[in-house]
Design a protein around this motif. Sequence first.
Motif, mmCIF file in Angstrom:
data_model
loop_
_atom_site.group_PDB
_atom_site.id
_atom_site.type_symbol
_atom_site.label_atom_id
_atom_site.label_comp_id
_atom_site.label_asym_id
_atom_site.label_seq_id
_atom_site.Cartn_x
_atom_site.Cartn_y
_atom_site.Cartn_z
ATOM 1 N N THR A 172 -44.468 30.929 11.997
ATOM 2 C CA THR A 172 -44.025 31.387 10.774
ATOM 3 C C THR A 172 -42.107 31.350 10.760
ATOM 4 O O THR A 172 -42.136 32.443 12.331
ATOM 5 C CB THR A 172 -44.365 32.989 10.408
ATOM 6 O OG1 THR A 172 -45.846 32.922 9.654
ATOM 7 C CG2 THR A 172 -44.410 33.377 8.958
ATOM 8 N N ARG A 217 -39.081 32.721 10.759
ATOM 9 C CA ARG A 217 -38.528 34.505 11.220
ATOM 10 C C ARG A 217 -37.079 33.964 10.030
ATOM 11 O O ARG A 217 -36.600 33.298 10.542
ATOM 12 C CB ARG A 217 -38.541 35.043 11.842
ATOM 13 C CG ARG A 217 -39.817 34.616 12.668
ATOM 14 C CD ARG A 217 -40.042 35.470 13.903
ATOM 15 N NE ARG A 217 -38.709 36.783 14.436
ATOM 16 C CZ ARG A 217 -39.164 37.638 14.093
ATOM 17 N NH1 ARG A 217 -40.677 38.174 14.359
ATOM 18 N NH2 ARG A 217 -38.822 39.145 14.287
ATOM 19 N N ALA A 219 -42.398 39.553 7.651
ATOM 20 C CA ALA A 219 -40.984 39.789 6.904
ATOM 21 C C ALA A 219 -40.417 40.710 7.994
ATOM 22 O O ALA A 219 -40.596 41.565 8.678
ATOM 23 C CB ALA A 219 -41.125 40.784 5.750
ATOM 24 N N GLU A 259 -40.396 33.086 6.120
ATOM 25 C CA GLU A 259 -41.911 33.325 5.347
ATOM 26 C C GLU A 259 -42.675 32.457 4.977
ATOM 27 O O GLU A 259 -43.825 32.606 4.728
ATOM 28 C CB GLU A 259 -41.689 34.200 4.455
ATOM 29 C CG GLU A 259 -40.782 35.822 5.103
ATOM 30 C CD GLU A 259 -40.899 36.710 3.816
ATOM 31 O OE1 GLU A 259 -41.842 36.299 2.816
ATOM 32 O OE2 GLU A 259 -39.718 37.421 4.257
ATOM 33 N N SER A 286 -39.271 40.409 -0.484
ATOM 34 C CA SER A 286 -40.287 40.518 0.236
ATOM 35 C C SER A 286 -41.383 41.113 -0.385
ATOM 36 O O SER A 286 -40.838 42.225 -1.178
ATOM 37 C CB SER A 286 -41.251 40.518 1.408
ATOM 38 O OG SER A 286 -40.437 41.274 1.748
#
Length: 268
Positions: free
Chosen positions: A134, A136, A185, A76, A231
Motif C-alpha cells: 500500500t 503511504r 493512513a 492509501e 481518511s
Amino acid sequence: MRLTRALSAAVLLLGLAAAPAAADSSPSASPSRDGDAPTTAGTSFRTATEFEQGQVATANGAAGDYLYWSFPADAEQRPTVKATVKLPETHAAQTWRVDVYDGLRRRQACQWGAQARTADAGTSAVELACVLRTVRAWTEPWANDPLPGTYYVRLTAVNVPTSDLGVPVSAEVRVDSKDIGGAAAVDGSLAEPLVPGIAVTSGADQGDEDDKSAVLSAIEPEDGWSSGWWSDRWVWSGIGAVLAALAGIGGYALTRGSGRPSRMPPGA
C-alpha cells in the motif's frame, strides 16, 4: 422518552457517517479509456510511456528489449500490475519478468503475484502480475515504503537464448488499485508527490513561464493528489465518540434511580 430520542438521533448519524466509509472501500482505479491508451513503450526511465490506471497499454518489441511504462499512484492505494506477453509460434524457452519502481527509482517488492515466469518452447503467451504494498502518504527517510507519485513498470526477458534475440513480441500492461482507506493512513504527508519534474514546476511558479516547458510528467490520479490528512478513519473515530457518549447517557439513565428521596418523615 429523552433517551429514546437520543438513541434515534445517534442511529441516524451512524448511518450517514458510515455511507462514505463504505464507498471508500471500493476499487479506485480510473475508468478504462482505451481510445487514449498508449500503443508504444519507452526504452528507459526517462522515456517511459505514461498511462493511467485502468487503461491497457500495448507495445510491440523484441525479445531482449527493455519496455518501460509509468503510471500515477496515490496514498492509501494498493496497485496491482498485470502484464501479458504474446510470443511467436516458434521460440525457445524464455523467462519474462516485470519490475516496478517508485518515483525515486527504487525497486518495490511484490507482496504476491507471478513476477517472473518461464514460457516453454511453443507457448503462445505468458502472464505476469505484481501486487505492490500500500502506498503511504509519508514514511521515514531510511524506509523503502512506496510513496505517492509516478511508478515505473519495466518488462523484459532475462537469459534470452542467442537464437531468440530480436524475436518480435507484443505486450499488454494494465494497472488497477484497491483503496485501502484509513487502515493505511499515517500522520504526515509529502510536500509534493514524487513526480518527474515536480521541482521544476515549483521553481517555475516563481520564475519565467518558459521554464515550465521543462516539466517531464503530466500524469496524476483522476481526482488529483490527496492532501494526506483526510481518511475514513476520521469517520470511524467520530462513530466511536458517538457510541461512547451514548454509553455514558445510557449508564446515567440506568443508575440515577427515580430522583431525590422524599424528605417527609416516616409515618407522617
